[in-house]
Scaffold this active site. Structure first.
Site, short mmCIF file in Angstrom:
data_model
loop_
_atom_site.label_atom_id
_atom_site.label_comp_id
_atom_site.label_asym_id
_atom_site.label_seq_id
_atom_site.Cartn_x
_atom_site.Cartn_y
_atom_site.Cartn_z
N ALA A 26 3.15 -0.71 4.76
CA ALA A 26 2.50 -0.72 6.08
C ALA A 26 2.12 -2.12 6.53
O ALA A 26 2.04 -2.38 7.74
CB ALA A 26 1.29 0.20 6.07
N ARG A 66 4.26 11.57 -1.86
CA ARG A 66 4.08 11.63 -0.41
C ARG A 66 5.42 11.66 0.32
O ARG A 66 6.37 11.00 -0.07
CB ARG A 66 3.24 10.45 0.09
CG ARG A 66 3.92 9.11 -0.07
CD ARG A 66 3.04 7.94 0.35
NE ARG A 66 3.05 7.74 1.77
CZ ARG A 66 3.53 6.65 2.38
NH1 ARG A 66 4.04 5.67 1.68
NH2 ARG A 66 3.49 6.56 3.68
N HIS A 101 12.61 -2.04 2.09
CA HIS A 101 11.92 -0.81 2.50
C HIS A 101 12.73 0.37 2.00
O HIS A 101 13.95 0.39 2.12
CB HIS A 101 11.79 -0.75 4.03
CG HIS A 101 10.96 -1.86 4.56
ND1 HIS A 101 9.59 -1.86 4.50
CD2 HIS A 101 11.33 -3.05 5.10
CE1 HIS A 101 9.14 -2.99 5.01
NE2 HIS A 101 10.17 -3.73 5.36
N TYR A 116 10.68 9.25 1.54
CA TYR A 116 10.65 8.30 0.43
C TYR A 116 11.35 8.78 -0.83
O TYR A 116 11.45 8.02 -1.80
CB TYR A 116 9.19 7.93 0.12
CG TYR A 116 8.51 7.29 1.29
CD1 TYR A 116 8.86 6.01 1.71
CD2 TYR A 116 7.52 7.96 2.01
CE1 TYR A 116 8.25 5.41 2.80
CE2 TYR A 116 6.90 7.37 3.10
CZ TYR A 116 7.27 6.10 3.49
OH TYR A 116 6.67 5.51 4.57
N ARG A 143 12.49 4.89 12.30
CA ARG A 143 11.19 5.57 12.25
C ARG A 143 10.40 5.29 13.52
O ARG A 143 10.95 4.86 14.53
CB ARG A 143 10.45 5.12 10.99
CG ARG A 143 11.31 5.40 9.75
CD ARG A 143 10.67 5.79 8.49
NE ARG A 143 9.41 6.44 8.54
CZ ARG A 143 8.42 6.16 7.72
NH1 ARG A 143 8.55 5.20 6.82
NH2 ARG A 143 7.29 6.84 7.77
N GLU A 160 12.85 -8.91 1.61
CA GLU A 160 12.01 -7.79 2.04
C GLU A 160 12.80 -6.50 1.89
O GLU A 160 13.95 -6.43 2.30
CB GLU A 160 11.61 -7.99 3.49
CG GLU A 160 10.76 -6.89 4.07
CD GLU A 160 10.43 -7.11 5.54
OE1 GLU A 160 10.13 -6.11 6.21
OE2 GLU A 160 10.48 -8.26 6.04
N ASN A 181 8.14 -5.23 -1.01
CA ASN A 181 8.05 -4.10 -0.11
C ASN A 181 6.62 -4.13 0.42
O ASN A 181 5.70 -3.63 -0.22
CB ASN A 181 8.33 -2.78 -0.84
CG ASN A 181 8.30 -1.60 0.10
OD1 ASN A 181 7.76 -1.68 1.20
ND2 ASN A 181 8.87 -0.50 -0.33
N PRO A 186 0.80 -1.22 0.00
CA PRO A 186 0.00 0.00 0.00
C PRO A 186 0.83 1.28 0.00
O PRO A 186 1.84 1.38 0.68
CB PRO A 186 -0.84 -0.11 1.28
CG PRO A 186 -0.17 -1.11 2.12
CD PRO A 186 0.56 -2.03 1.20
N ASN A 187 0.36 2.20 -0.81
CA ASN A 187 0.89 3.56 -0.92
C ASN A 187 2.24 3.67 -1.62
O ASN A 187 2.72 4.78 -1.82
CB ASN A 187 0.95 4.26 0.45
CG ASN A 187 -0.42 4.40 1.05
OD1 ASN A 187 -1.34 4.86 0.40
ND2 ASN A 187 -0.57 3.97 2.30
#
Length: 148
Positions: free
Chosen positions: A77, A17, A101, A22, A108, A99, A74, A9-10
């Protein structure tokens, strides 16, 4: 070799954003980078993004049934919330999964520090922006070549 590049998502909103987190490269530019770098490595990639958990689970399962060689994911969330995605990754073993990110999730908010997926992945790459996808493909290639 054929890999699935799977984005949660996103991720389609990168470049729009939170640019300080990012980066400024937009989603289409990021996919183009991945495809270019995959071609240099003689790897075929299927790139897929969804904001829906079940779609991501389906894509992971389809990678198994389509006999893909590896997955770069990725989970975004869903990293911190989805047992379903973690279970899907676990279920397709021995297909290796990396995985990735864009940001360093350990730097974070505290809720982002835990990954349900990481225990079932051969590696977790975080904090290298879009270059992390390239690093993940390299990790998959190395892992697969060492298994041969």
């Amino acid at each position: 070799m054929k890999f699935l590049i799977l984005n949660g998502p996103n991720i389609n909103m990168v470049g729009i954003r939170e640019k300080t987190i990012y980066g400024t490269m937009d989603f289409n530019e990021m996919i183009s980078l991945i495809q270019t770098e995959a071609a240099k490595r003689h790897v075929e990639v299927d790139c897929y993004q969804s904001n829906h958990e079940g779609d991501l689970v389906d894509a992971i399962q389809n990678a198994y049934f389509n006999k893909l060689d590896g997955i770069v994911i990725n989970p975004a969330a869903y990293t911190h919330t989805s047992v379903a995605i973690a279970d899907a990754i676990k279920a397709i073993s021995p297909i290796p999964v990396v995985e990735i990110h864009l940001s360093d999730i350990k730097e974070r908010e505290a809720f982002r520090h835990h990954s349900y997926c990481a225990p079932y992945c051969i590696e977790q790459i975080k904090g290298f922006g879009p270059q992390g996808y390239v690093m993940a493909m390299d990790a998959l290639i190395k892992y697969i070549e060492e298994k041969i």
